[in-house]
Motif scaffolding. Sequence first.
Motif, PDB file in Angstrom:
ATOM      1  N   GLN A 223      13.392   2.257   0.168  1.00 46.48           N
ATOM      2  CA  GLN A 223      12.773   1.852  -1.089  1.00 46.48           C
ATOM      3  C   GLN A 223      11.344   2.410  -1.181  1.00 46.48           C
ATOM      4  OE1 GLN A 223      14.457  -0.064  -3.399  1.00 46.48           O
ATOM      5  NE2 GLN A 223      16.231   0.044  -2.021  1.00 46.48           N
ATOM      6  N   ALA A 224      10.869   2.532  -2.408  1.00 45.89           N
ATOM      7  CA  ALA A 224       9.473   2.939  -2.598  1.00 45.89           C
ATOM      8  C   ALA A 224       8.556   1.832  -2.089  1.00 45.89           C
ATOM      9  CB  ALA A 224       9.208   3.204  -4.064  1.00 45.89           C
ATOM     10  N   ALA A 225       7.471   2.220  -1.460  1.00 50.53           N
ATOM     11  CA  ALA A 225       6.513   1.239  -0.951  1.00 50.53           C
ATOM     12  C   ALA A 225       5.730   0.614  -2.101  1.00 50.53           C
ATOM     13  CB  ALA A 225       5.562   1.915   0.025  1.00 50.53           C
ATOM     14  N   VAL A 226       5.497  -0.688  -2.008  1.00 52.07           N
ATOM     15  CA  VAL A 226       4.679  -1.369  -3.019  1.00 52.07           C
ATOM     16  C   VAL A 226       3.396  -1.937  -2.415  1.00 52.07           C
ATOM     17  CG1 VAL A 226       6.559  -1.893  -4.630  1.00 52.07           C
ATOM     18  CG2 VAL A 226       6.038  -3.509  -2.804  1.00 52.07           C
ATOM     19  N   ASN A 227       3.425  -2.153  -1.085  1.00 55.39           N
ATOM     20  CA  ASN A 227       2.252  -2.722  -0.409  1.00 55.39           C
ATOM     21  C   ASN A 227       1.907  -1.928   0.846  1.00 55.39           C
ATOM     22  OD1 ASN A 227       1.993  -5.143  -2.095  1.00 55.39           O
ATOM     23  ND2 ASN A 227       3.919  -5.760  -1.159  1.00 55.39           N
ATOM     24  N   ILE A 228       0.643  -2.050   1.247  1.00 52.35           N
ATOM     25  CA  ILE A 228       0.187  -1.464   2.513  1.00 52.35           C
ATOM     26  C   ILE A 228      -0.340  -2.603   3.353  1.00 52.35           C
ATOM     27  CG2 ILE A 228      -1.341   0.247   3.568  1.00 52.35           C
ATOM     28  CD1 ILE A 228      -2.150   1.044   0.702  1.00 52.35           C
ATOM     29  N   CYS A 229      -0.089  -2.548   4.657  1.00 48.88           N
ATOM     30  CA  CYS A 229      -0.786  -3.467   5.555  1.00 48.88           C
ATOM     31  C   CYS A 229      -1.934  -2.678   6.170  1.00 48.88           C
ATOM     32  CB  CYS A 229       0.128  -4.028   6.638  1.00 48.88           C
ATOM     33  SG  CYS A 229      -0.786  -5.171   7.697  1.00 48.88           S
ATOM     34  N   THR A 230      -3.158  -3.056   5.827  1.00 46.99           N
ATOM     35  CA  THR A 230      -4.319  -2.267   6.248  1.00 46.99           C
ATOM     36  C   THR A 230      -4.690  -2.527   7.709  1.00 46.99           C
ATOM     37  OG1 THR A 230      -5.822  -3.936   5.361  1.00 46.99           O
ATOM     38  CG2 THR A 230      -5.292  -2.088   3.926  1.00 46.99           C
ATOM     39  N   VAL A 231      -4.148  -3.549   8.340  1.00 47.77           N
ATOM     40  CA  VAL A 231      -4.437  -3.755   9.768  1.00 47.77           C
ATOM     41  C   VAL A 231      -3.376  -3.113  10.669  1.00 47.77           C
ATOM     42  CG1 VAL A 231      -5.866  -5.814   9.517  1.00 47.77           C
ATOM     43  CG2 VAL A 231      -3.412  -6.087   9.870  1.00 47.77           C
ATOM     44  N   CYS A 232      -2.130  -3.031  10.194  1.00 54.84           N
ATOM     45  CA  CYS A 232      -1.061  -2.437  11.009  1.00 54.84           C
ATOM     46  C   CYS A 232      -0.976  -0.926  10.769  1.00 54.84           C
ATOM     47  CB  CYS A 232       0.275  -3.105  10.740  1.00 54.84           C
ATOM     48  SG  CYS A 232       0.302  -4.817  11.269  1.00 54.84           S
ATOM     49  N   ASP A 233      -2.067  -0.226  11.057  1.00 48.72           N
ATOM     50  CA  ASP A 233      -2.070   1.229  10.996  1.00 48.72           C
ATOM     51  C   ASP A 233      -1.609   1.779   9.645  1.00 48.72           C
ATOM     52  OD1 ASP A 233      -2.701   3.638  12.125  1.00 48.72           O
ATOM     53  OD2 ASP A 233      -0.692   3.961  12.963  1.00 48.72           O
ATOM     54  N   TRP A 234      -1.992   1.149   8.595  1.00 47.26           N
ATOM     55  CA  TRP A 234      -1.664   1.622   7.249  1.00 47.26           C
ATOM     56  C   TRP A 234      -0.158   1.800   7.041  1.00 47.26           C
ATOM     57  CZ3 TRP A 234      -4.659   3.573   2.953  1.00 47.26           C
ATOM     58  CH2 TRP A 234      -5.992   3.186   3.035  1.00 47.26           C
ATOM     59  N   SER A 235       0.610   0.802   7.430  1.00 48.18           N
ATOM     60  CA  SER A 235       2.050   0.896   7.217  1.00 48.18           C
ATOM     61  C   SER A 235       2.384   0.468   5.789  1.00 48.18           C
ATOM     62  CB  SER A 235       2.777   0.035   8.240  1.00 48.18           C
ATOM     63  OG  SER A 235       2.133  -1.209   8.370  1.00 48.18           O
TER      64      SER A 235
END
Length: 223
Positions: free
Chosen positions: A159-171
């Motif tokens: 799926q297309a990404a909608v969110n980033i986790c900025t602490v988990c290495d920009w996943s």
Amino acid sequence: MEEELNSEGKCLFCNETFSQKEMGKHLATHLKKMEKEDSKKMPETFCHIVVEADVMFLHLLVKGNATMKKIDTFLRKVWLECCGHLSGFGHKDFKISMTHKVLDVFETKVKIYHDYDYGSTTRVFLKGVKNYQLKLKEDIVLLSRNEPLKLMCSKCGKQAAVNICTVCDWSFYCESCSIQHEKECGDFSDYANMPVVNSPRMGVCGYEGGQIDTERDGIYQKK
Ligand SMILES: [Zn+2]
Ligand SMILES: [Zn+2]
Ligand SMILES: [Zn+2]
Ligand SMILES: [Zn+2]
């Protein structure tokens, strides 16, 4: 971003799609024609400027006697503004102030940069493509912009990404993998969840998207 991302945009005039590389040349064909048509209408100088941040780009047409502040304001609205940080233009050999005229800065095929926020800085590059004599009402026109990049969920890859986790290495996470990640990562449900947006300031400070051209600020849509 590990994978090579294709960047393309639509032309304001004919709505056709071109790659980042081809777009400048294509726009020039329209602008040349317009210049001919406008030649007897007391035209003024307009500068075709390309703004780039890696694979993200904007093609702008800016009135030559507008000030650099005009471009700064536009960049904030389309790509940058989160909480009113300071910004400025620069070049290794000369100073550029917000009150300089666009024409004086982009006269030669000069390449400058723009920094937004001197803490977590977002730097983009601006290049003068060519100047034209045109009759236009607007001071600044968005000729083209990259369509949302193909940023896929780093967990499921489907799926297309909608969110980033900025602490988990920009996943990057899609909707359902975001719910899953909330269970694994305490910071994600707290402050580290940032929306995917079509901007070089994505995931930085409190940036959640632009105020203009918002229909192209969204996530990647499968064709
Ligand atoms: Zn076109
Ligand atoms: Zn901020
Ligand atoms: Zn997913
Ligand atoms: Zn996380």
